[in-house]
Design a protein around this motif. Structure first.
Motif, PDB file in Angstrom:
ATOM      1  N   GLY A 153       0.954  -1.220   0.031  1.00  0.00           N
ATOM      2  CA  GLY A 153       0.048   0.159  -0.150  1.00  0.00           C
ATOM      3  C   GLY A 153       0.648   1.204  -0.013  1.00  0.00           C
ATOM      4  N   THR A 154      -0.102   2.376   0.358  1.00  0.00           N
ATOM      5  CA  THR A 154       1.057   3.668   0.592  1.00  0.00           C
ATOM      6  C   THR A 154       1.200   3.815   1.695  1.00  0.00           C
ATOM      7  OG1 THR A 154      -0.035   4.393  -1.640  1.00  0.00           O
ATOM      8  CG2 THR A 154       0.831   6.046  -0.318  1.00  0.00           C
ATOM      9  N   VAL A 155       2.275   4.254   2.107  1.00  0.00           N
ATOM     10  CA  VAL A 155       2.714   4.430   3.681  1.00  0.00           C
ATOM     11  C   VAL A 155       2.414   6.244   3.598  1.00  0.00           C
ATOM     12  CG1 VAL A 155       4.540   4.793   5.507  1.00  0.00           C
ATOM     13  CG2 VAL A 155       4.363   2.575   3.957  1.00  0.00           C
ATOM     14  N   VAL A 156       1.508   6.540   4.566  1.00  0.00           N
ATOM     15  CA  VAL A 156       1.481   8.007   4.699  1.00  0.00           C
ATOM     16  C   VAL A 156       1.707   8.557   5.958  1.00  0.00           C
ATOM     17  CG1 VAL A 156      -0.385   9.756   4.861  1.00  0.00           C
ATOM     18  CG2 VAL A 156      -0.905   7.629   3.329  1.00  0.00           C
ATOM     19  N   VAL A 157       2.580   9.550   5.918  1.00  0.00           N
ATOM     20  CA  VAL A 157       3.308  10.033   7.075  1.00  0.00           C
ATOM     21  C   VAL A 157       3.082  11.527   7.106  1.00  0.00           C
ATOM     22  CG1 VAL A 157       5.480  10.727   8.068  1.00  0.00           C
ATOM     23  CG2 VAL A 157       5.419   8.525   6.673  1.00  0.00           C
ATOM     24  N   PRO A 158       1.936  11.924   8.117  1.00  0.00           N
ATOM     25  CA  PRO A 158       1.587  13.337   8.193  1.00  0.00           C
ATOM     26  C   PRO A 158       2.885  14.233   8.883  1.00  0.00           C
ATOM     27  CG  PRO A 158       0.144  11.751   9.324  1.00  0.00           C
ATOM     28  CD  PRO A 158       1.326  11.027   9.090  1.00  0.00           C
ATOM     29  N   LEU A 159       2.726  15.401   8.002  1.00  0.00           N
ATOM     30  CA  LEU A 159       3.672  16.474   8.577  1.00  0.00           C
ATOM     31  C   LEU A 159       2.735  17.501   9.080  1.00  0.00           C
ATOM     32  CD1 LEU A 159       5.913  16.496   5.113  1.00  0.00           C
ATOM     33  CD2 LEU A 159       6.277  15.160   7.427  1.00  0.00           C
TER      34      LEU A 159
END
Length: 712
Positions: free
Chosen positions: A42-48
């Motif tokens: 999947g897509t790893v999503v890292v909030p900034l």
């Protein structure tokens, strides 16, 4: 599909369901051994969301290299949480200009060999982005649409990464909205979330899903379009698999594959998948059934990446001068919400405030709304899940849009409009709640440059999305309506402001509606705005006048079958730089049924009642029971009530709630009546509250019986 790829694919389906709080029926996480390694598909999503911030009123930061790792100018010194806008600070409420944001992050080694993008859901209105001193790109004069940049080449694994964004919200000539002529908050900043997106080098950028049902056949021809990119260095020979399931239960509907595709390095390609037609539950504002499609791309039978999109199957069309939803003629009511109006948040709204306002809209019986600019995706997700039809618009607002243009729109304005239209439709076209694209608002549609602009925008919109309706909100139908550009679109929208901006009286409303219908006899008419704006210093009549106009003008619209919908303007008093009341972050126009903080005015309850599909609920006493008689509206708003229930609470000792109950209502067409006996055990009831409940769990009407009263 062979067993191993199928197993890996179902892992991703299960993960997608788990992320939404749903596991597909028959699939368990432990059954497929889901672990951290499986997440790589999947897509790893890292909030900034933690940034330093500072102003640059002289616009010298770029010349002085503030974007570099070893910056030569002063660093932003204030720490802020993104989403963020500076316009809610009392000392910066009027600042239009340049500001800078900086944050840092570390890239773990296992990201090497993968693609890392930075996605901004919105920056108002212009952004330039650097990573480790390298310019990734810019997104200019498009303040409400999402954008992303590939950051892979600039990424560092041996030291922290420095991400810098220059933001400018200065009033601009060559963008929409143009200059300072528009009427909402000019909130600068990174106003929506920012995330790192980590994927394999071959990845699916997004899915486009068309699910317009064949109502006669009772099936939905489904088309899934996967936009696939090869960010790697070698040719990729790809295969595709898909899985479609109910979003709430995870019950599988369809799974299958698609022909392979050859993708050159650096190329992006659309891959079309056409599953077999299947019966699908239809999406409706009272029955917002959703499905979830998961698509996986593989190479040499090895899964590379998968992504999931939620969608719904529904048909919204125009015929016989009316709106039809899934084959039923409907007449709709609602209210518009002006986002960014709470002075605590501005345009950087948190999810809980978005939910607060939209739950209010649901309580107001709002099933149909419009917005002046592309919305936060959390707004659209709420409308999908809870049932609000919405018209989303390009922010082409106001008569100054085409000032100084004799015969055609300027190339800059035309291009900016087309770019915002493309970005809006590309991101949002999967939402079943969106039933129309609005091309502009109050631009004088009898003006030649406006007419050309609207025609070109419509041509582009039909290419981008042939399934949704097109319209624009006109304020130029009071004289010679047949000359207006509105006639070239799918339905007519009219901002009706008699007894305020237009003068006149209720007779003027009736006369003008008749003239519009004569000019466009085959098209439905939507009152896209009406109400009472206390928007000039001399307008001090208050909420009582708002109630009068709401009631009187709504009642007139009920007399005309071709009025397919009305949208009250508006839900909330709203922040705007052209406001005539308030100061600093509270500069506003008083126009709503709630104030800036969501406190309700008396007009709130009146709008709720006028917008209800229930005309009356008569309650009469019996021995240990109440007799309830419910009558639905025959006219605006008018639609079938299916799956509704009657719910009651009995108050007794010390006027406290003592007993509750509910019972299903029969399906009711517009203008029909149903009777029901409400039985209870409480011997000394003081009063009874009775609610007509929608299938979505919101009350559509509230009635009260008080002991000793004949009926209420």
């Amino acid at each position: 599909m062979s067993e191993l790829p199928r197993r890996r694919f179902l892992q991703q389906v299960a993960l997608a369901g788990a992320a939404l709080g749903v596991m597909p029926l028959g699939l368990r996480a432990e059954q497929f051994g889901i672990a951290e390694s499986a997440l790589e598909l999947g897509t790893v999503v890292v909030p900034l969301d933690h940034w330093s911030f500072g102003f640059d009123p002289e616009d010298r930061g770029e010349r002085q290299g503030w974007f570099t790792v070893e910056k030569t100018g002063p660093a932003p010194s204030t720490w802020v949480a993104v989403p963020h806008t500076w316009q809610i600070s009392p000392d910066k409420a009027d600042y239009q200009g340049v500001a800078w944001y900086r944050t840092g992050f570390e890239a773990p080694r296992h990201w090497a060999g993968r693609t890392v993008r930075i996605e901004f859901e919105a920056v108002y209105h212009s952004a330039k982005v650097w990573l480790n001193g390298k310019l990734l790109g810019e997104h200019l004069r498009r303040g409400y649409t999402a954008f992303s940049f590939d950051a892979t080449a600039a990424l560092r694994f041996d030291s922290p990464n420095s991400l810098v964004v220059k933001v400018d919200n200065s009033f601009a000539e060559g963008m929409l909205p143009r200059r300072d002529s528009f009427d909402w908050a000019q909130d600068g900043g990174i106003t929506r979330p920012v995330s790192l997106l980590v994927t394999p080098n071959v990845y699916i950028e997004g899915l486009r899903i068309d699910a317009v049902p064949d109502l006669d056949a009772g099936r939905t021809p489904l088309t899934i379009l996967a936009i696939v990119r090869n960010a790697g260095q070698t040719v990729a020979q790809l295969g595709f698999d898909f899985h479609v399931a109910e979003a709430d239960t995870g019950l599988a509907l369809i799974e299958g594959g698609a022909d392979g595709a050859r993708l050159e390095p650096g190329a992006t390609q659309e891959v079309k998948m056409t599953p077999t037609d299947e019966p699908m539950k239809l999406w409706h504002f009272d029955h917002p059934h959703l499905y979830r499609a998961t698509v996986q791309v593989s190479q040499d039978h090895k899964p590379l990446h998968s992504t999931t999109q939620t969608f719904g199957s529904r048909k919204f069309e125009v015929r016989n001068a009316g709106f039809y939803l899934n084959g039923e003629r409907v007449r709709l009511m609602g209210a518009e919400r002006m986002a960014g109006s709470n002075p605590q948040y501005g345009m950087a709204e948190p999810e809980e405030w978005i939910r607060h306002d939209h739950e209010d809209l649901k309580e107001l019986n709002c099933v149909f709304t419009r917005v002046h600019w592309p919305q936060d995706k959390r707004v659209l997700d709420y409308c999908d899940r809870n049932g609000i039809l919405i018209q989303e618009e390009v922010p082409s607002w106001g008569p100054a849009t085409f000032d100084g243009m004799a015969s055609e729109p300027s190339p800059e304005i035309m291009q900016n409009g087309l770019e915002q239209l493309r970005e809006m439709i590309t991101r949002d076209c999967h939402h079943p709640a969106i039933i129309a694209w609005g091309l502009c608002n109050e631009v004088n549609g009898q003006n030649p440059p406006a007419q050309i602009f609207i025609r070109r925008m419509a041509e582009a919109a039909r290419r981008l999305d042939p399934h949704r309706l097109l319209t624009y909100a006109s304020n130029s139908l009071q004289q010679d309506p047949g000359a207006d550009a509105a006639g070239g679109l799918d339905f007519i929208e009219w901002n009706e402001y008699y007894e305020s901006w237009y003068g006149g009286n209720t007779a003027s409303v009736r006369r003008n509606l008749e003239e519009i219908h004569r000019a466009f006899p085959d098209k439905p008419v939507v009152i896209s705005e009406y109400g009472y704006c206390e928007c000039t210093p001399d307008r001090l009549a208050g909420d009582a006048r708002r109630i009068e106009i709401l009631r009187d003008h709504t009642h007139i619209c009920r007399d005309f079958d071709f009025v397919a919908g009305t949208i009250f303007f508006d839900y909330n008093d709203y922040r705007t730089h052209v406001g005539d009341k308030g100061h600093g972050p509270l500069k506003q126009r008083v126009h709503g049924v709630v104030d800036l903080y969501g406190n309700r005015k008396p007009s709130f309850d009146v709008l709720r009642q006028e917008s209800s599909p229930v005309e009356s609920l008569q309650l009469g006493p019996g021995e240990g029971l109440l007799n309830a008689t419910l009558t639905t509206r025959k006219t605006l708003p008018a639609y079938t009530l299916e799956g509704y229930t009657l719910r009651w609470v009995v108050f007794g000792f010390d006027d406290l709630p003592m007993e509750q109950g509910s019972a299903p209502l029969p399906t009711l067409l517009p203008g029909q009546q149903a009777g029901m006996r409400i039985q209870f055990q409480e011997k000394n009831p003081t009063r009874v509250r009775v609610d007509v409940m929608r299938p979505t769990g919101f009350s559509a009407f509230t009635g009260w019986w008080k002991n000793g009263a004949k009926s209420l």
